[in-house]
Design an enzyme around this catalytic site. Structure first.
Site, PDB file in Angstrom:
ATOM      1  N   CYS A   1      -7.281   4.590 -10.439  1.00  0.00           N
ATOM      2  CA  CYS A   1      -6.332   3.915 -11.347  1.00  0.00           C
ATOM      3  C   CYS A   1      -6.628   4.222 -12.808  1.00  0.00           C
ATOM      4  O   CYS A   1      -5.843   3.867 -13.685  1.00  0.00           O
ATOM      5  CB  CYS A   1      -6.400   2.402 -11.186  1.00  0.00           C
ATOM      6  SG  CYS A   1      -6.069   1.819  -9.542  1.00  0.00           S
TER       7      CYS A   1
ATOM      8  N   HIS B   1      -6.319   0.987  -4.264  1.00  0.00           N
ATOM      9  CA  HIS B   1      -6.870   2.076  -3.450  1.00  0.00           C
ATOM     10  C   HIS B   1      -7.768   1.614  -2.309  1.00  0.00           C
ATOM     11  O   HIS B   1      -8.158   2.422  -1.468  1.00  0.00           O
ATOM     12  CB  HIS B   1      -7.665   3.042  -4.340  1.00  0.00           C
ATOM     13  CG  HIS B   1      -6.808   3.787  -5.315  1.00  0.00           C
ATOM     14  ND1 HIS B   1      -6.491   3.301  -6.560  1.00  0.00           N
ATOM     15  CD2 HIS B   1      -6.165   4.969  -5.197  1.00  0.00           C
ATOM     16  CE1 HIS B   1      -5.706   4.155  -7.177  1.00  0.00           C
ATOM     17  NE2 HIS B   1      -5.485   5.173  -6.379  1.00  0.00           N
TER      18      HIS B   1
ATOM     19  N   CYS C   1     -10.812  -2.158  -5.012  1.00  0.00           N
ATOM     20  CA  CYS C   1      -9.644  -1.949  -5.866  1.00  0.00           C
ATOM     21  C   CYS C   1      -8.379  -2.317  -5.070  1.00  0.00           C
ATOM     22  O   CYS C   1      -8.191  -1.818  -3.960  1.00  0.00           O
ATOM     23  CB  CYS C   1      -9.591  -0.483  -6.303  1.00  0.00           C
ATOM     24  SG  CYS C   1      -7.951   0.016  -6.816  1.00  0.00           S
TER      25      CYS C   1
ATOM     26  N   CYS D   1     -12.116   1.786 -11.545  1.00  0.00           N
ATOM     27  CA  CYS D   1     -11.565   2.560 -10.433  1.00  0.00           C
ATOM     28  C   CYS D   1     -11.088   3.899 -10.983  1.00  0.00           C
ATOM     29  O   CYS D   1     -10.229   3.936 -11.867  1.00  0.00           O
ATOM     30  CB  CYS D   1     -10.402   1.823  -9.765  1.00  0.00           C
ATOM     31  SG  CYS D   1      -9.543   2.889  -8.578  1.00  0.00           S
TER      32      CYS D   1
ATOM     33  N   HIS E   1      10.970   9.570 -10.046  1.00  0.00           N
ATOM     34  CA  HIS E   1      11.119  10.036 -11.436  1.00  0.00           C
ATOM     35  C   HIS E   1      12.590  10.355 -11.717  1.00  0.00           C
ATOM     36  O   HIS E   1      13.122  10.050 -12.778  1.00  0.00           O
ATOM     37  CB  HIS E   1      10.292  11.297 -11.694  1.00  0.00           C
ATOM     38  CG  HIS E   1       8.850  11.163 -11.312  1.00  0.00           C
ATOM     39  ND1 HIS E   1       8.242  12.008 -10.421  1.00  0.00           N
ATOM     40  CD2 HIS E   1       7.903  10.285 -11.695  1.00  0.00           C
ATOM     41  CE1 HIS E   1       6.974  11.662 -10.279  1.00  0.00           C
ATOM     42  NE2 HIS E   1       6.745  10.609 -11.036  1.00  0.00           N
TER      43      HIS E   1
ATOM     44  N   LYS F   1       2.348  11.626  -0.609  1.00  0.00           N
ATOM     45  CA  LYS F   1       2.162  12.994  -0.144  1.00  0.00           C
ATOM     46  C   LYS F   1       1.579  12.999   1.265  1.00  0.00           C
ATOM     47  O   LYS F   1       1.994  13.756   2.129  1.00  0.00           O
ATOM     48  CB  LYS F   1       1.217  13.707  -1.107  1.00  0.00           C
ATOM     49  CG  LYS F   1       1.902  14.904  -1.747  1.00  0.00           C
ATOM     50  CD  LYS F   1       0.990  15.937  -2.216  1.00  0.00           C
ATOM     51  CE  LYS F   1       0.395  16.071  -3.463  1.00  0.00           C
ATOM     52  NZ  LYS F   1      -0.482  16.646  -4.158  1.00  0.00           N
TER      53      LYS F   1
ATOM     54  N   LYS G   1       6.392   3.386   1.009  1.00  0.00           N
ATOM     55  CA  LYS G   1       6.248   4.028  -0.286  1.00  0.00           C
ATOM     56  C   LYS G   1       6.202   5.538  -0.092  1.00  0.00           C
ATOM     57  O   LYS G   1       5.678   6.008   0.920  1.00  0.00           O
ATOM     58  CB  LYS G   1       4.913   3.564  -0.877  1.00  0.00           C
ATOM     59  CG  LYS G   1       5.014   3.026  -2.265  1.00  0.00           C
ATOM     60  CD  LYS G   1       3.690   2.460  -2.668  1.00  0.00           C
ATOM     61  CE  LYS G   1       3.421   2.844  -4.099  1.00  0.00           C
ATOM     62  NZ  LYS G   1       2.309   2.139  -4.683  1.00  0.00           N
TER      63      LYS G   1
HETATM   64  N1  MSP Z   1       2.410   7.874 -17.320  1.00  0.00           N
HETATM   65  C1  MSP Z   1       2.751   6.565 -16.919  1.00  0.00           C
HETATM   66  C2  MSP Z   1       3.833   6.003 -17.798  1.00  0.00           C
HETATM   67  C3  MSP Z   1       3.521   5.956 -19.244  1.00  0.00           C
HETATM   68  S1  MSP Z   1       4.862   5.409 -20.183  1.00  0.00           S
HETATM   69  C4  MSP Z   1       4.253   5.138 -21.675  1.00  0.00           C
HETATM   70  C5  MSP Z   1       3.239   6.567 -15.469  1.00  0.00           C
HETATM   71  N2  MSP Z   1       3.674   7.733 -14.989  1.00  0.00           N
HETATM   72  S2  MSP Z   1       4.227   7.967 -13.495  1.00  0.00           S
HETATM   73  O1  MSP Z   1       4.403   9.387 -13.340  1.00  0.00           O
HETATM   74  O2  MSP Z   1       3.396   7.326 -12.538  1.00  0.00           O
HETATM   75  O3  MSP Z   1       5.649   7.359 -13.481  1.00  0.00           O
HETATM   76  C6  MSP Z   1       5.880   6.040 -13.076  1.00  0.00           C
HETATM   77  C7  MSP Z   1       7.359   5.828 -13.116  1.00  0.00           C
HETATM   78  O4  MSP Z   1       8.036   6.767 -12.263  1.00  0.00           O
HETATM   79  C8  MSP Z   1       7.820   4.474 -12.595  1.00  0.00           C
HETATM   80  O5  MSP Z   1       7.677   3.441 -13.519  1.00  0.00           O
HETATM   81  C9  MSP Z   1       9.274   4.809 -12.295  1.00  0.00           C
HETATM   82  O6  MSP Z   1       9.990   4.947 -13.466  1.00  0.00           O
HETATM   83  C10 MSP Z   1       9.138   6.170 -11.644  1.00  0.00           C
HETATM   84  N3  MSP Z   1       8.853   6.040 -10.223  1.00  0.00           N
HETATM   85  C11 MSP Z   1       7.796   6.588  -9.557  1.00  0.00           C
HETATM   86  N4  MSP Z   1       7.923   6.300  -8.235  1.00  0.00           N
HETATM   87  C12 MSP Z   1       9.010   5.553  -8.015  1.00  0.00           C
HETATM   88  C13 MSP Z   1       9.689   5.084  -6.862  1.00  0.00           C
HETATM   89  N5  MSP Z   1       9.221   5.245  -5.646  1.00  0.00           N
HETATM   90  N6  MSP Z   1      10.871   4.457  -7.047  1.00  0.00           N
HETATM   91  C14 MSP Z   1      11.437   4.301  -8.264  1.00  0.00           C
HETATM   92  N7  MSP Z   1      10.832   4.759  -9.367  1.00  0.00           N
HETATM   93  C15 MSP Z   1       9.546   5.225  -9.311  1.00  0.00           C
HETATM   94  O7  MSP Z   1       3.224   5.515 -14.864  1.00  0.00           O
END
Ligand code: MSP
Length: 651
Positions: free
Chosen positions: A129, A146, A143, A126, A21, A299, A296
């Site tokens: 997801c 998962h 899935c 699922c 994030h 947790k 990846k």
């Molecule tokens: N809520 C949805 C997005 C909705 S947008 C209209 C979502 N949220 S999420 O919390 O899963 O965030 C996914 C995003 O977090 C990824 O697309 C990326 O921007 C960021 N990342 C989460 N894990 C990541 C990594 N390991 N590496 C890089 N960015 C990643 O999907």
């Protein structure tokens, strides 16, 4: 004034913020700052995605209401960004009243135009997801994310006629090569669109199954599917339809997402926009994944990187610099603290830090800390000026195209050239010889180039850049700093102003010491985990009694593991070959990777359920199952107390 609107995904509030994030949000912040310096009016949006099954489950687990739960986690995200030096203009939440209203308005609009219909749908759902899978998308009935069996659910729902816009979308992507970038993701989307008919999108969930969502305006028995709700944040946050910001910033928008959410952003979102009568967004910028220890972040693997820990230890700027420098936008990259420290040493302490500290102390020594007057420029000076100009130009083009690592590299070409120039022009000899005119020209050339470096660094390392600019005796204002003009500008640094006597912004990290610290910390974490598991190990209740006959149905055999390889398609599985004294060894797939290495298993005697029906997992068949024991510390293999012939039956 040209406009620039940048967004991150709105993050789910079922997990705390982590490195992934932070990366996306730091990129967005960098792009905002960069475009600001390119003379654009900017708006930077981030926020949280707060509806859906997962939230309800997380709230239940935390023994609070969904609203209490989302308030709490959303705040964690909101508080983190300023701590990381991120300056978003707005923070949107899908539970905001204004957002919900926009979702309903857009739904009504699309419904009225005939692009939403009511129909029956049967699909494999699922819960992990929160989505339906088609038969084709499942892998051996499971899935693909998962590896669990989804539930088949048939129900009546509302559908968005996404299929109607397939041809339009394909043409739009073909006509606008930068619509989805980098190219590999554009190709991925095009091949998805080419692979068959786009299905209509199920955009509702019956309230009997899920209540935590935005009610459909035309049927209060349903709530909106989370993606249809979440994607609209990008317009609701601009106060669509009447808001000033909406008029100003749509469609001058660039979205940033990682590859995990390519499909909703590249297919659902543009077709939704088209159906609702909006202009399509400008660009979708898709980046790869940060891996930690090459896997990846998860947790359960305990490898989640807390961004604040790293930023606190090394400073926000080093953290940002590392993330932007080490990941080639679009590809995956590996995070490690050691790699971060090495970058700090090589590029920040050695290259940049050294340059500033050497030059500033020379100006102090030779000119009393005052910017000297340049005299005549030599060919070498002009070459350096040319290099500075190219380096600025390339940096700007590359940053404009989200190629941050290459952009930084092109700025570093200048930094390295400046260090070489110090060596080759030998200011100390000029001083000894009393050639003040030449010495002044050399110093001025350096300082003017360093000013350009410091300015261009601001989007990446705001605090440090501001300090560097201040060390050069200048005020800094991103709104008046004009990057495009810097390509050609020369002589902006005023002669006669006082500059700092020295600079020491980037200390070196002792890498050997760090390695030891990391090793110690890993040991301590493992010990703590072991202790915690021991404490938390639940007393296992004995299962329901069974008849003796039932027991005898299970054919247990001792076998010897001859081959252990990674399953080519399932990260968590080994593909083993086990000798059970039969004609040939059996192929058995085992989910033991979390606890054993291939070497741990190779050559071992194991107990196998030999008459288990064969089962296909991700393309390979498993002929039996090896038995393991779950313990407080992890897992042990079940085995015979002494060597027995392969195939010996347990009774
Ligand atoms: N809520 C949805 C997005 C909705 S947008 C209209 C979502 N949220 S999420 O919390 O899963 O965030 C996914 C995003 O977090 C990824 O697309 C990326 O921007 C960021 N990342 C989460 N894990 C990541 C990594 N390991 N590496 C890089 N960015 C990643 O999907």
């Amino acid at each position: 004034m040209e406009r620039f609107y940048i967004t991150t995904p709105i993050y789910y509030v079922n997990a705390k913020p982590h490195l992934g994030h932070a990366y996306t949000t730091i990129i967005a912040d960098t792009m905002k700052r960069f475009q600001q310096m390119m003379g654009k009016e900017t708006f930077f949006l981030t926020g949280t995605d707060e509806h859906g099954d997962k939230i309800v489950q997380a709230a239940d687990k935390n023994k609070c209401t969904p609203q209490e739960y989302v308030d709490q986690i959303s705040q964690l995200f909101k508080d983190l960004w300023p701590e990381l030096g991120i300056c978003n203009d707005h923070f949107v939440r899908t539970t905001d009243v204004a957002h919900k209203k926009v979702v309903q308005d857009v739904l009504q609009k699309v419904y009225d135009s005939g692009d939403i219909y009511f129909g029956e749908y049967g699909g494999h759902y699922c819960y992990g997801c929160e989505r339906f899978y088609t038969e084709k998308e499942l892998e051996d009935g499971l899935c693909p994310q998962h590896q669990t069996k989804p539930e088949y659910i048939a129900e009546k729902n509302y559908f968005f006629k996404m299929s109607k816009y397939q041809d339009w979308l394909k043409q739009h992507i073909l006509d606008n090569p930068e619509f989805i970038r980098p190219e590999r993701y554009r190709k991925e989307v095009l091949s998805l669109l080419d692979s068959g008919e786009l299905e209509d999108l199920c955009i509702s969930r019956p309230k009997s199954r899920l209540e935590w969502g935005v009610e459909l305006p035309f049927d209060n028995n349903f709530v909106t599917y989370v993606w249809f709700d979440a994607l609209l944040n990008y317009v609701s946050a601009l106060d669509y339809p009447e808001g000033e910001n909406f008029k100003k910033f749509w469609p001058a928008v660039q979205h940033i997402v990682a590859k995990d959410i390519l499909k909703p952003h590249a297919i659902f979102w543009p077709t939704m926009l088209k159906a609702a009568g909006f202009e399509p967004y400008n660009n979708l910028n898709v980046h790869g994944y940060w891996l930690v220890n090459d896997t990846k972040m998860s947790k359960s693997l305990g490898n989640v990187v807390a961004p604040l820990d790293m930023a606190k230890k090394y400073g926000n700027d080093t953290f940002r610099f590392f993330l932007l420098r080490d990941m080639h936008f679009g590809n995956d990259a590996s995070f490690s603290e050691e790699a971060l420290a090495m970058r700090q040493n090589a590029e920040l302490a050695n290259d940049l830090g050294n340059l500033f500290s050497r030059v500033l102390s020379m100006v102090k020594k030779y000119f009393g800390g005052v910017v000297p007057q340049p005299a005549e420029y030599t060919e070498a000076d002009m070459e350096l000026r040319e290099l500075a100009s190219n380096s600025c130009k390339n940096f700007q083009q590359l940053f404009d195209n989200v190629r941050f690592s290459y952009g930084i590299e092109s700025l570093w070409e200048l930094v390295r050239a400046l260090n070489k120039y110090v060596d080759s022009s030998q200011p100390w000899t000029l001083a000894k010889e009393g050639d003040t005119a030449r010495l002044g020209t050399v110093m001025y050339t350096m300082l003017e180039c360093m000013r350009k470096v410091a300015l261009h660094l601001w989007p990446v390392m705001p605090e440090s850049a501001e300090k560097l600019v201040a060390q050069l005796g200048l005020d800094f204002d991103p709104l008046t700093a004009n990057l495009p003009a810097e390509v050609e500008a020369w002589g902006t640094l005023p002669v006669g102003i006082e500059i700092a006597p020295g600079s020491n912004l980037f200390p070196r990290v002792d890498i050997d010491k760090l390695r030891k610290e990391i090793e110690e910390a890993a040991k301590a974490a493992k010990a703590a985990e072991k202790a915690a598991k021991k404490e938390a190990a639940p007393a296992q209740e004995v299962a329901e009694p069974i008849e003796f006959d039932d027991f005898t149905k299970v054919d247990l055999r001792v076998g010897k593991v001859l081959v252990v390889e990674d399953h080519p398609k399932a990260d968590r599985l080994f593909r083993c070959e086990v000798d059970l004294g039969e004609e040939k060894p059996r192929q058995i797939l085992a989910g033991l990777k979390e606890h054993f290495t291939a070497e741990d298993l190779l050559g071992r005697q194991v107990v196998v359920v030999a008459n288990l029906k064969p089962r296909k997992i991700r393309g390979l068949e498993s002929h039996g199952m090896m038995l393991a024991l779950k313990t407080a510390e992890g897992m042990e293999m079940l085995t015979a107390s002494g060597e027995v012939p392969a195939g010996t039956k347990a009774s």
